[in-house]
Design a protein around this motif. Structure first.
Motif, PDB file in Angstrom:
ATOM      1  N   TRP A  23     -30.830-114.148 -75.323  1.00  0.00           N
ATOM      2  CA  TRP A  23     -30.551-113.539 -76.485  1.00  0.00           C
ATOM      3  C   TRP A  23     -30.582-114.654 -77.594  1.00  0.00           C
ATOM      4  N   ALA A  27     -32.440-114.393 -80.995  1.00  0.00           N
ATOM      5  CA  ALA A  27     -31.543-114.405 -82.365  1.00  0.00           C
ATOM      6  C   ALA A  27     -31.739-115.729 -83.157  1.00  0.00           C
ATOM      7  N   ALA A 193     -24.310-109.796 -81.415  1.00  0.00           N
ATOM      8  CA  ALA A 193     -25.531-109.179 -80.765  1.00  0.00           C
ATOM      9  C   ALA A 193     -25.678-107.533 -81.147  1.00  0.00           C
ATOM     10  N   ALA A 194     -24.478-107.061 -81.326  1.00  0.00           N
ATOM     11  CA  ALA A 194     -24.796-105.374 -81.887  1.00  0.00           C
ATOM     12  C   ALA A 194     -25.147-104.959 -83.143  1.00  0.00           C
ATOM     13  N   HIS A 195     -25.322-105.805 -84.146  1.00  0.00           N
ATOM     14  CA  HIS A 195     -25.742-105.777 -85.406  1.00  0.00           C
ATOM     15  C   HIS A 195     -27.164-105.548 -85.206  1.00  0.00           C
ATOM     16  N   PRO A 196     -27.975-106.093 -84.728  1.00  0.00           N
ATOM     17  CA  PRO A 196     -29.630-105.958 -84.584  1.00  0.00           C
ATOM     18  C   PRO A 196     -29.790-104.758 -83.658  1.00  0.00           C
ATOM     19  N   SER A 197     -28.950-104.886 -82.436  1.00  0.00           N
ATOM     20  CA  SER A 197     -29.263-103.751 -81.386  1.00  0.00           C
ATOM     21  C   SER A 197     -27.841-103.638 -80.419  1.00  0.00           C
ATOM     22  N   VAL A 198     -27.641-102.305 -80.411  1.00  0.00           N
ATOM     23  CA  VAL A 198     -26.503-101.872 -79.824  1.00  0.00           C
ATOM     24  C   VAL A 198     -26.987-102.208 -78.170  1.00  0.00           C
ATOM     25  N   PHE A 199     -28.104-101.806 -77.891  1.00  0.00           N
ATOM     26  CA  PHE A 199     -28.654-102.097 -76.555  1.00  0.00           C
ATOM     27  C   PHE A 199     -28.670-103.480 -75.976  1.00  0.00           C
ATOM     28  N   LEU A 200     -28.732-104.235 -76.973  1.00  0.00           N
ATOM     29  CA  LEU A 200     -28.800-105.797 -76.585  1.00  0.00           C
ATOM     30  C   LEU A 200     -27.325-106.338 -76.367  1.00  0.00           C
TER      31      LEU A 200
END
Length: 272
Positions: A23, A27, A193-200
């Motif tokens: 991650w 990021a 991490a949820a800002h660009p991708s909830v799945f991440l």
């Protein structure tokens, strides 16, 4: 030693740390963050594979005292950081370019030692809570509270329940005095991490959950040690989700990786 016997402990550490490294790379974290976490994981895994815990009561007592002293060293050597309320916060041991969070470094092994010796479990946990209270460090306080709950569930010793209750109240006070502004890649890892991708973000949370389950169910420790160590990880993780405290294992920081690595490698695996 059979490596297969140590595999759950290795996975409990490697899954979240490796996920956090991936991650951070995606990021755009500084390369030094990735290097520090990767090197810490390598050292911790080596210890899990070849390490040996103290085999006498005297050596275990000396290790517990040394770890408690580690928790107290920031009061003498750490630069004071002003909290959002203006209180001075001292939680780190400076080691060259690194600053090690002593609560995350020392408490995993302390919890294993407390679980090993029922007579000393309460004094060890209370001493660690006292050190956290002086810093003040709510994450370590809540984590020790959760470790005491885990030990209580394993042993049904009412004194550990009392420690958990006292630790909870003390930790609320620590939280009011010791909150710091969040640092990128250290605090609020899952939220960021949820800002660009909830799945991440979900993948990171699942990696931390996998570590919790492996510690709770699979590592070759007895029930008390597994419950204490899993409780500690749960407490650190929940505090990190609720407020601005370091996210264990998936966020940047050598201390939790080395601390949990030390604890996971403390005891010799019985030969088959």
């Amino acid at each position: 030693m059979v490596i297969r016997d140590r595999l759950p402990a290795l996975l409990a550490l490697a899954i979240p740390v490796a996920s956090g490294v991936v991650w951070m790379a995606l990021a755009g974290a500084p390369g030094s963050y990735i290097l520090v976490n990767g090197a810490s994981l390598a050292l911790a895994c080596l210890w899990i594979l070849v390490g040996r815990g103290p085999h006498t009561a005297t050596s275990r007592h000396m290790l517990a005292i040394a770890l408690l002293l580690v928790m107290l060293t920031p009061l003498a050597v750490s630069p004071a950081m002003p909290s959002v309320t203006g209180d001075a916060v001292k939680r780190w041991f400076p080691l060259g370019a690194l600053s090690l969070h002593t609560g995350m470094l020392a408490t995993p092994a302390l919890c294993v030692l407390a679980a090993r010796n029922r007579a000393l479990a309460v004094p060890i946990l209370l001493a660690a809570l006292g050190a956290a209270f002086l810093q003040p460090d709510a994450a370590t306080g809540f984590a020790l509270c959760a470790a005491a709950v885990g030990l209580y569930n394993a042993t049904k010793d009412w004194k550990l329940g009392a420690v958990a209750a006292a630790g909870f109240l003390a930790s609320i006070n620590m939280a009011l005095r010791g909150e710091l502004p969040p640092q990128p890649f250290v605090e609020r890892v899952v939220v960021d991490a949820a800002h660009p991708s909830v799945f991440l973000a979900a993948a990171l949370a699942l990696a931390l959950l996998a570590s919790f389950v492996l510690i709770l169910k699979a590592i070759p420790f007895d029930r008390s040690k597994r419950f204490a160590l899993a409780g500690l990880l749960f407490g650190f993780a929940m505090t990190a989700l609720m407020t601005s405290y370091p996210t264990p294992l998936i966020g940047y920081g050598a201390a939790p990786i080395l601390g949990f690595g030390l604890a996971l490698g403390l005891h010799r695996i019985p030969k088959r």
